[in-house]
Design an enzyme around this catalytic site. Structure first.
Site, PDB file in Angstrom:
ATOM      1  N   CYS A 276      51.751  78.289  23.932  1.00  0.00           N
ATOM      2  CA  CYS A 276      52.301  78.760  22.651  1.00  0.00           C
ATOM      3  C   CYS A 276      51.334  79.663  21.891  1.00  0.00           C
ATOM      4  CB  CYS A 276      52.706  77.584  21.779  1.00  0.00           C
ATOM      5  SG  CYS A 276      53.949  76.560  22.560  1.00  0.00           S
TER       6      CYS A 276
ATOM      7  N   HIS B 185      52.447  79.735  14.121  1.00  0.00           N
ATOM      8  CA  HIS B 185      53.326  79.340  15.232  1.00  0.00           C
ATOM      9  C   HIS B 185      54.338  78.328  14.705  1.00  0.00           C
ATOM     10  CE1 HIS B 185      54.896  77.830  18.888  1.00  0.00           C
ATOM     11  NE2 HIS B 185      54.131  76.760  18.975  1.00  0.00           N
TER      12      HIS B 185
ATOM     13  N   ASN C 279      60.846  75.550  18.515  1.00  0.00           N
ATOM     14  CA  ASN C 279      59.568  76.030  19.044  1.00  0.00           C
ATOM     15  C   ASN C 279      59.829  76.988  20.216  1.00  0.00           C
ATOM     16  OD1 ASN C 279      57.116  76.418  20.309  1.00  0.00           O
ATOM     17  ND2 ASN C 279      56.519  74.269  20.270  1.00  0.00           N
TER      18      ASN C 279
HETATM   19  N1  COA Z   1      65.321  61.171  18.094  1.00  0.00           N
HETATM   20  C1  COA Z   1      65.177  59.913  17.641  1.00  0.00           C
HETATM   21  N2  COA Z   1      64.097  59.179  17.891  1.00  0.00           N
HETATM   22  C2  COA Z   1      63.117  59.740  18.604  1.00  0.00           C
HETATM   23  C3  COA Z   1      63.208  61.050  19.099  1.00  0.00           C
HETATM   24  C4  COA Z   1      64.374  61.776  18.820  1.00  0.00           C
HETATM   25  N3  COA Z   1      64.536  63.025  19.242  1.00  0.00           N
HETATM   26  N4  COA Z   1      62.061  61.327  19.766  1.00  0.00           N
HETATM   27  C5  COA Z   1      61.287  60.236  19.701  1.00  0.00           C
HETATM   28  N5  COA Z   1      61.929  59.271  19.002  1.00  0.00           N
HETATM   29  C6  COA Z   1      61.464  57.916  18.673  1.00  0.00           C
HETATM   30  C7  COA Z   1      60.412  57.419  19.640  1.00  0.00           C
HETATM   31  O1  COA Z   1      60.992  56.911  20.799  1.00  0.00           O
HETATM   32  C8  COA Z   1      59.739  56.358  18.819  1.00  0.00           C
HETATM   33  O2  COA Z   1      60.518  55.202  18.856  1.00  0.00           O
HETATM   34  P1  COA Z   1      59.819  53.746  18.940  1.00  0.00           P
HETATM   35  O3  COA Z   1      59.005  53.643  17.685  1.00  0.00           O
HETATM   36  O4  COA Z   1      61.001  52.848  19.005  1.00  0.00           O
HETATM   37  O5  COA Z   1      59.010  53.804  20.184  1.00  0.00           O
HETATM   38  C9  COA Z   1      59.788  56.915  17.402  1.00  0.00           C
HETATM   39  O6  COA Z   1      60.823  57.915  17.415  1.00  0.00           O
HETATM   40  C10 COA Z   1      58.497  57.502  16.935  1.00  0.00           C
HETATM   41  O7  COA Z   1      58.001  58.327  17.977  1.00  0.00           O
HETATM   42  P2  COA Z   1      56.741  59.216  17.769  1.00  0.00           P
HETATM   43  O8  COA Z   1      56.513  60.020  19.008  1.00  0.00           O
HETATM   44  O9  COA Z   1      55.607  58.376  17.268  1.00  0.00           O
HETATM   45  O10 COA Z   1      57.269  60.143  16.583  1.00  0.00           O
HETATM   46  P3  COA Z   1      56.498  61.191  15.736  1.00  0.00           P
HETATM   47  O11 COA Z   1      56.575  60.867  14.320  1.00  0.00           O
HETATM   48  O12 COA Z   1      55.127  61.475  16.299  1.00  0.00           O
HETATM   49  O13 COA Z   1      57.381  62.478  15.962  1.00  0.00           O
HETATM   50  C11 COA Z   1      57.260  64.500  17.257  1.00  0.00           C
HETATM   51  C12 COA Z   1      57.549  63.003  17.260  1.00  0.00           C
HETATM   52  C13 COA Z   1      57.329  64.997  18.669  1.00  0.00           C
HETATM   53  C14 COA Z   1      58.325  65.179  16.383  1.00  0.00           C
HETATM   54  C15 COA Z   1      55.847  64.735  16.641  1.00  0.00           C
HETATM   55  O14 COA Z   1      54.900  63.924  17.302  1.00  0.00           O
HETATM   56  C16 COA Z   1      55.420  66.159  16.754  1.00  0.00           C
HETATM   57  O15 COA Z   1      55.949  67.018  16.113  1.00  0.00           O
HETATM   58  N6  COA Z   1      54.373  66.457  17.562  1.00  0.00           N
HETATM   59  C17 COA Z   1      53.911  67.786  17.780  1.00  0.00           C
HETATM   60  C18 COA Z   1      54.757  68.413  18.846  1.00  0.00           C
HETATM   61  C19 COA Z   1      54.538  69.903  18.961  1.00  0.00           C
HETATM   62  O16 COA Z   1      54.520  70.609  17.997  1.00  0.00           O
HETATM   63  N7  COA Z   1      54.409  70.361  20.190  1.00  0.00           N
HETATM   64  C20 COA Z   1      54.303  71.724  20.505  1.00  0.00           C
HETATM   65  C21 COA Z   1      52.915  72.198  20.483  1.00  0.00           C
HETATM   66  S1  COA Z   1      52.859  73.906  20.806  1.00  0.00           S
END
Ligand code: COA
Length: 326
Positions: free
Chosen positions: A113, A253, A283
């Site tokens: 990215c 980004h 993204n």
């Molecule tokens: N819908 C509903 N629930 C979801 C889900 C979705 N699409 N994706 C994950 N969950 C659930 C998980 O299973 C987890 O459930 P659990 O507590 O029962 O295990 C819960 O939500 C929390 O998961 P977690 O991964 O801790 O959530 P988070 O607050 O970290 O949010 C992201 C997840 C991916 C949105 C966040 O981590 C993020 O934005 N990370 C950066 C990703 C990014 O920008 N990547 C690109 C880089 S270039």
């Protein structure tokens, strides 16, 4: 030294729109969860027969037209992409041929990215040194093609688009002032695609194990990403005797609204001076900064002389920022 100035921008996203409501029908998720955690409401997804170069070509054509150039004017094409049409030839090569840039060399850069910042920075170097006069920089992705639509942690985030910018020598102080390119391979397994390369060539086993899809440890990516945004942008500003207060528009980004807000807060940039379109695009990897830049220009958010700060981070990890006078 001569600065490289952007003289034309272009962007293209596939026609097909996938909304959060559509995703609710495909996986266990909700519009409320996606909006709260990422800020994304909808994204563009390429058709089965649409590849990365098809999007790149459209964005490049628009950028060329706006720069009042013809394809034969282009000396070099620098493409940032993680999802080329095929392993080789490069998207740059395909665009070079289909656009008719007969004199141009071309190359793809894989910085995930951060490919936007890498392609723009490297493109600007050719202008600065006087080697080339017209460089076409492109960021293009079809991330949906490496997205596992059964993995709710990634499939709500990744999407498809392309953007482009034409760089030419500036005759005043407008143009690229400085950039910072960074990488740290220790984080490789936070965001990667396991198979299809020389480590795990494609086989029935790799397909069965769903190894041809992007894997991500979202939580850990989040923390590292905010730190990288801040480190890089502060470094490039400080090196040039500037602070966040001097920045007219920050174009980060577009990975996630929460990451953008956290980074902006840490560098003391009010959200009024931060460009956000992640709600409509998701993204789009190496394309995102280019697409945001095109929208910012079209919306009249940049005036001649505006100080613009671009920044991106991605798998690898690779990250960077670029400072320019518009
Ligand atoms: N819908 C509903 N629930 C979801 C889900 C979705 N699409 N994706 C994950 N969950 C659930 C998980 O299973 C987890 O459930 P659990 O507590 O029962 O295990 C819960 O939500 C929390 O998961 P977690 O991964 O801790 O959530 P988070 O607050 O970290 O949010 C992201 C997840 C991916 C949105 C966040 O981590 C993020 O934005 N990370 C950066 C990703 C990014 O920008 N990547 C690109 C880089 S270039």
């Amino acid at each position: 030294m001569t600065r490289a100035r952007i003289t034309g921008v272009g962007a293209y996203a596939p026609k097909r729109i996938l909304t959060n409501a559509d995703l609710e029908k495909m996986i266990e998720t909700s519009d409320a969860w996606i909006v709260k955690r990422s800020g994304i409401r909808e994204r563009h997804i390429a058709d089965e027969n649409e590849a990365t170069s098809d999007l790149a070509l459209r964005a490049a054509q628009q950028a060329l037209e706006r720069a009042n150039l013809v394809p034969e004017d282009i000396d070099f094409i620098a493409v940032g992409t993680t999802t080329p049409d095929m392993f080789f030839p490069s998207v740059g090569n395909i665009v070079q041929h289909r656009l008719g840039c007969r004199r141009a060399g071309s190359v793809d850069m894989l910085a995930a990215c951060a490919g936007s910042i890498y392609s723009l920075s490297i493109g600007s170097q050719f202008i600065q040194t006087g080697k080339y006069r017209r460089v076409l920089c492109i960021g293009a992705e079809t991330l949906s093609k490496i997205t596992d639509f059964t993995d709710r942690g990634t499939c709500v985030l990744l999407a498809d688009a392309a953007g482009a910018a034409v760089l030419e020598p500036s005759n005043d102080d407008r143009g690229v002032i400085d950039f910072d390119l960074s990488s740290d391979g220790q984080y490789w397994n936070l965001l990667y695609m396991p198979a299809g390369g020389s480590r795990h060539p494609a086989s029935h086993e790799t397909v069965d194990a769903r190894m041809h899809y992007a894997k991500m440890k979202g939580n850990e990516v989040f923390k590292v990403a905010v730190r990288m945004f801040v480190d890089s942008t502060v470094r490039v500003l400080e090196r040039n005797g500037l602070t966040a207060a001097d920045v007219d528009l920050f174009i980060p980004h577009q990975a996630n609204l929460r990451i953008i807000e956290a980074a902006a807060k840490r560098v003391a940039l009010p959200m009024e001076r931060v460009f956000v379109n992640v709600d409509r695009y998701g993204n789009t990897g190496a394309a995102s900064v280019y697409v945001a830049l095109e929208e910012a220009v079209s919306a009249g958010r940049l005036a001649p002389g505006s100080l613009v700060l671009l920044a991106a981070f991605g798998g690898g990890f690779a990250w960077g920022s670029l400072l320019m006078r518009w």
